[in-house]
Design a protein around this motif. Structure first.
Motif, PDB file in Angstrom:
ATOM      1  N   GLU A 264     -27.661  10.035 -35.494  1.00  0.00           N
ATOM      2  CA  GLU A 264     -28.047  10.663 -36.753  1.00  0.00           C
ATOM      3  C   GLU A 264     -27.817  12.173 -36.719  1.00  0.00           C
ATOM      4  N   ILE A 265     -28.359  12.838 -35.718  1.00  0.00           N
ATOM      5  CA  ILE A 265     -28.250  14.294 -35.701  1.00  0.00           C
ATOM      6  C   ILE A 265     -26.817  14.747 -35.423  1.00  0.00           C
TER       7      ILE A 265
ATOM      8  N   ARG B  41     -35.316  11.724 -33.712  1.00  0.00           N
ATOM      9  CA  ARG B  41     -34.054  11.466 -34.397  1.00  0.00           C
ATOM     10  C   ARG B  41     -33.075  10.869 -33.394  1.00  0.00           C
TER      11      ARG B  41
ATOM     12  N   TRP C 158     -24.942  14.858 -38.615  1.00  0.00           N
ATOM     13  CA  TRP C 158     -25.195  16.073 -39.386  1.00  0.00           C
ATOM     14  C   TRP C 158     -24.311  17.215 -38.894  1.00  0.00           C
TER      15      TRP C 158
ATOM     16  N   LYS D 144     -30.374  20.440 -40.778  1.00  0.00           N
ATOM     17  CA  LYS D 144     -29.019  20.460 -41.336  1.00  0.00           C
ATOM     18  C   LYS D 144     -28.611  21.884 -41.698  1.00  0.00           C
TER      19      LYS D 144
ATOM     20  N   LYS E 178     -40.571  15.344 -34.285  1.00  0.00           N
ATOM     21  CA  LYS E 178     -39.711  14.453 -35.047  1.00  0.00           C
ATOM     22  C   LYS E 178     -38.709  13.776 -34.124  1.00  0.00           C
TER      23      LYS E 178
ATOM     24  N   TYR F  36     -35.139  21.806 -32.441  1.00  0.00           N
ATOM     25  CA  TYR F  36     -35.174  20.838 -33.529  1.00  0.00           C
ATOM     26  C   TYR F  36     -36.267  19.789 -33.360  1.00  0.00           C
TER      27      TYR F  36
ATOM     28  N   ASP G 153     -35.707  17.399 -42.085  1.00  0.00           N
ATOM     29  CA  ASP G 153     -34.306  17.121 -41.778  1.00  0.00           C
ATOM     30  C   ASP G 153     -33.386  18.149 -42.440  1.00  0.00           C
TER      31      ASP G 153
END
Length: 264
Positions: free
Chosen positions: A234-235, A230, A238, A183, A228, A173, A179
Motif C-alpha cells: 500500500e505505502i 500499513r 503511494w 501521501k 497506523k 509515518y 493517509d
C-alpha cells in the motif's frame, strides 16, 4: 478500558518504572527519539537488580527486536547508496526530514566515514536536535548539521541547502494516522529531490500488541499512543503515484517494519 489493561498500566506506571526503559517510555513517550536511542543501545539499566532484570525483559520484547532490525536494514540501504556514489565520484547529500536525534545516521557515518557525505537532520522538536548535535560532536563527526524544520511544510524543505539527493523518512509515518498526510509527504519529497535522487522510508506493517500498547503507553507528546499499520504494498503504491520508480523493500524477520527505497 479492559481491566487487565488498567492493571498493566498501573503496574507499568508505578513499580515498573524501576526499569529505565519503562520509565523513559513515560517521561519521553514510547515513540520519541530519546526512547528509540535507548532501544538501539540495547543495554539494560534500572534501580536495583530487579530493575535491571525488568529492563532486560523489556528490551527483549519482539517489537523492539524488530525496531533494531529495521535500523540495520535502513543502514544497509544507506551504506549501499554511499558506496555506489563514492565509486562514481558523486557527492552524497542526505536529508532526514524528521530525524529526532538521528542515532542511525550518526552510526552510519561513524562506520562508513564522512568522505564525500553531507548529512542534514531536520526536526520540529529542538530537544532532539540538540541531543543529536551533541552526540555527533562527541563522535567527532563534522559532516552532520541539525536544523529546525517541519517535514510537512514545503517552504521549510525548499530552504534546505545544499539540495539533498537522498531523503530519508525513518520512524515517521508510523504515528501519522492520516493517509493523506503520508501521501503529501511523499509528494513533497519527490518535488524536493533532483533527477535520479533517492528516497528511503520506513513503515510499520504489523504489530504484535497494538491494543495493549495503545492502552498502556504514551506517544512523544505524552498523549495516548496511536499508530497506523500499513502494508508495504500500500505505502509503496503511494510512493509510485508520487513518481518514484524501481521501489524495493525489505522487512524484519517478524514482518513488523518495512524499509523501502525508490528513485526519482
Amino acid at each position: 478500558m479492559k481491566t487487565r489493561y488498567k492493571i498493566m498500566r498501573f503496574a507499568a506506571r508505578s513499580f515498573g518504572r524501576i526499569s529505565k526503559g519503562i520509565d523513559m517510555s513515560f517521561r519521553y513517550g514510547l515513540t520519541s527519539g530519546e526512547m528509540l536511542q535507548y532501544i538501539y543501545a540495547n543495554k539494560p539499566h534500572g534501580n536495583f537488580i530487579i530493575g535491571k532484570m525488568i529492563d532486560r525483559y523489556y528490551l527483549e520484547n519482539q517489537g523492539w527486536k524488530a525496531i533494531r532490525q529495521r535500523k540495520n536494514n535502513l543502514k544497509s540501504y544507506l551504506k549501499d547508496i554511499i558506496e555506489r556514489k563514492r565509486q562514481k565520484g558523486d557527492p552524497v547529500i542526505i536529508l532526514d526530514v524528521a530525524s529526532g536525534p538521528a542515532g542511525y545516521l550518526i552510526e552510519t557515518m561513524t562506520e562508513s566515514g564522512e568522505n564525500g557525505v553531507q548529512v542534514i537532520c531536520s526536526d520540529i522538536d529542538v530537544r532532539w536536535l540538540a541531543k543529536g548535535k551533541k552526540s555527533a560532536l562527541d563522535k567527532g563527526l563534522k559532516n552532520i548539521t541539525f536544523i529546525e524544520g517541519d517535514a510537512f511544510r514545503r517552504e521549510h524543505l525548499k530552504r534546505i541547502k545544499p539540495t539533498p539527493n537522498v531523503v530519508v523518512s525513518s520512524g515517521f509515518y508510523d504515528w501519522i494516522l492520516s493517509d493523506e498526510s503520508v501521501k503529501n509527504s511523499l509528494n513533497l519529497i519527490y518535488d524536493l529531490l533532483p533527477e535520479n535522487g533517492e528516497i528511503i522510508f520506513t513503515n510499520q506493517c504489523g504489530h504484535l500488541q497494538m491494543e495493549m500498547v495503545s492502552e498502556v503507553f504514551l506517544d512523544f507528546n505524552r498523549k495516548p499512543l496511536r499508530m497506523k499499520i500499513r502494508s508495504p504494498k500500500e505505502i509503496n503504491s503511494w510512493a509510485e503515484k508520487a513518481g518514484f520508480k524501481n521501489i524495493t523493500y525489505t522487512t524484519d524477520s517478524l514482518n513488523l517494519y518495512s524499509v523501502s527505497r525508490g528513485f526519482k
